[in-house]
Structure formats: C-alpha cells, structure tokens
Design a protein around this motif. Structure first.
Motif, PDB file in Angstrom:
ATOM      1  N   ASP A  98      -2.289  43.186  63.720  1.00 59.90           N
ATOM      2  CA  ASP A  98      -2.302  44.408  62.917  1.00 59.90           C
ATOM      3  C   ASP A  98      -3.748  44.798  62.662  1.00 59.90           C
ATOM      4  N   TYR A  99      -4.248  45.756  63.467  1.00 66.66           N
ATOM      5  CA  TYR A  99      -5.623  46.227  63.318  1.00 66.66           C
ATOM      6  C   TYR A  99      -5.708  47.426  62.388  1.00 66.66           C
ATOM      7  N   TYR A 100      -4.571  47.957  61.973  1.00 61.73           N
ATOM      8  CA  TYR A 100      -4.565  49.138  61.109  1.00 61.73           C
ATOM      9  C   TYR A 100      -5.100  48.802  59.726  1.00 61.73           C
ATOM     10  N   TYR A 101      -4.618  47.694  59.179  1.00 62.44           N
ATOM     11  CA  TYR A 101      -5.009  47.311  57.832  1.00 62.44           C
ATOM     12  C   TYR A 101      -6.185  46.340  57.796  1.00 62.44           C
ATOM     13  N   GLN A 103      -9.297  44.621  60.182  1.00 59.64           N
ATOM     14  CA  GLN A 103     -10.059  44.401  61.404  1.00 59.64           C
ATOM     15  C   GLN A 103     -11.001  43.209  61.268  1.00 59.64           C
ATOM     16  N   ARG A 132       0.566  46.702  65.127  1.00 57.29           N
ATOM     17  CA  ARG A 132       0.185  48.019  64.631  1.00 57.29           C
ATOM     18  C   ARG A 132      -1.265  48.283  65.007  1.00 57.29           C
ATOM     19  N   SER A 133      -1.480  49.396  65.673  1.00 58.52           N
ATOM     20  CA  SER A 133      -2.815  49.787  66.144  1.00 58.52           C
ATOM     21  C   SER A 133      -3.450  48.696  66.997  1.00 58.52           C
TER      22      SER A 133
END
Length: 265
Positions: A98-101, A103, A132-133
C-alpha cells in the motif's frame, strides 16, 4: 443456497451497541444465507486476539498475516510461520503493498509481502493480497516469488482490467466487495463483468465498505448477500448460480472441505 464472506475482520465489529457477541453476528448472517466466514488478521497480536474472541467454530476459518499498513509493529517471520501453520488457518494475510498511505515503509512492506508468499508456498496455503497504488510492484513480487504455486486472491478488488487479466493468468482469484455497488464504480463493474464465474469471490471487508443500501452503516457478514445479489444481476446469472460458484471457488482456493460449507440454523 449458501453464501460465503471470504474476507471479514470479525474482531473489528461493534460489540458494544450493535451486536451482542460473535454468535449474534453469525446468526444474523445465517438469516441471510451467509453460512461461512473467513476472519482475516492484520497483525500477529491481532490474530491472537481475534482467535481468542471467536474460538473454534465450524462456520469460521482464519487467515494469519500482517497488513502492509501495519509494518510499524515489529514481528518475526518465524513467528508468522508458526502461527500460520495451525490447522484452523487456511491462508496467509492479509499481506501486500500500500503506497497510497505509506511510502516510508515500502522496503518493509515488500520484505513482508515476500515472506508471506514464501511461507504460503511452504505450507501450501494461499495468500490474501491487498494492493493500493502499487500495481506494478504487487504483480512483480507475486511473479518473482512464484505465488502461483500456493495461489491466492486479490481481495477488495479496485484495479483495472489489465490487472485482473494478469492475476487470472497467474491462477489467482478476484474478490469483490461492496465497492462494486457504489454509484461511481462503473469501471469496476466492467471488470466484474469480465472476471469468469469460476474465479470470482465475494466479501464484505467488514466492518468497512458497507454496500448499497447499507452505506454509512457498519458493514457485517450478513451484507455479503447484497454484494452477491448485485453481482448476479451484473453478470446476468441467478443468485443461486452465483452463490454456488463463489462458494465452490472459496472451498477450492482455501482447501476447505465442502462438508463444512452447509447452512445450519
């Protein structure tokens, strides 16, 4: 007819004001023909608490893993393997990227994701994947770690058709949640029409993402019926046909004896 909620955080529901206990949640689900639930962990400490809360039940199985957004709680891969080896555990996860929330934890997320797949292959248990992302890295790691050997599912699918095609080519299943019923989800509905019935799963992701007509409320396993009803219309099959297919898919993916998938009241 029996429906399965293939992804639920049963320990996250409101047992203070909405439900008396886990048995109450399961009874409400059975009233809507939802007869089996996969309870999914997001941390190892949470897994222990979840299994203590639920106990041993014929109509609930467990998944053990560490969510990509839970990398701030250190854990040992050997401990994950030991917990996941229990007979009551049918899958690893949820895991993924999950790179959206977050990084700043990408390296830890990737290492954790790889470890889940490796343990899944060793134990012959599928992986439950969150992304995600991070589409490209998610698919790359699944391929690099030979995830097709243990199999798995991309849960709460919100990606595009190309992602679905890549996952199907790896032998993965695709699970749809209440998001498919949302007004602005037409692109997702196109993917749902494309995914073949024999690779489809349904879920609530309770307590989040309640489907129409329950939006704004806490989600619960009983509401997976609303997802099933919506998808049956979308795919132009009867509810009974969709229920039979998704239940059979669930049993096949998670190596669950179909004798457990009966609706008892």
């Amino acid at each position: 007819m029996l429906l399965v909620d293939s992804h639920c955080h049963l320990d996250g529901l409101d047992y203070q004001s909405l439900h008396q206990n886990v048995a109450d949640v399961l009874a409400k689900a059975r009233q809507r023909d939802v007869g089996f639930i996969l309870a999914v962990a997001t941390t190892l400490s949470g897994f222990r608490g979840m299994t203590d809360l639920i106990g041993e039940r014929d109509d609930v199985a467990f998944s053990c893993g560490v969510h990509p957004l839970s990398q701030d709680e250190p854990y040992d891969f050997a401990e994950l393997r030991a917990l996941a080896a229990a007979p009551s555990v049918v899958a690893l996860g949820e895991t993924g990227l999950d790179y959206y929330y977050q990084q700043e934890t990408i390296a830890r997320q990737q290492a954790s994701f790889r470890a889940h797949i490796q343990i899944g292959r060793e134990l012959n248990k599928p992986v439950i994947v969150h992304t995600r992302s991070a589409r490209e890295d998610t698919l790359a790691i699944l391929k690099e770690e030979l995830a097709e050997e243990c199999g798995g599912v991309l849960h709460c699918f919100t990606e595009d058709r190309a992602t679905a095609e890549a996952l199907l080519d790896m032998g993965f299943y695709i699970s749809f949640s209440g998001i498919v019923t949302f007004r602005n989800a037409e692109a997702l509905r196109d993917v749902a029409r494309y995914v073949p019935l024999d690779r489809l799963l349904i879920e609530t992701d309770s307590p989040w993402l309640a489907p129409v007509p329950h939006r704004g409320k806490e989600n619960q396993p009983a509401y997976v019926r609303d997802v099933a009803e919506y998808l049956s219309v979308l795919k132009q099959v009867s509810l009974e046909t969709l229920a039979a297919a998704t239940t059979e898919n669930f049993a096949r993916l998670f190596h669950i004896d179909s004798a457990r998938l009966t609706l008892s009241r």
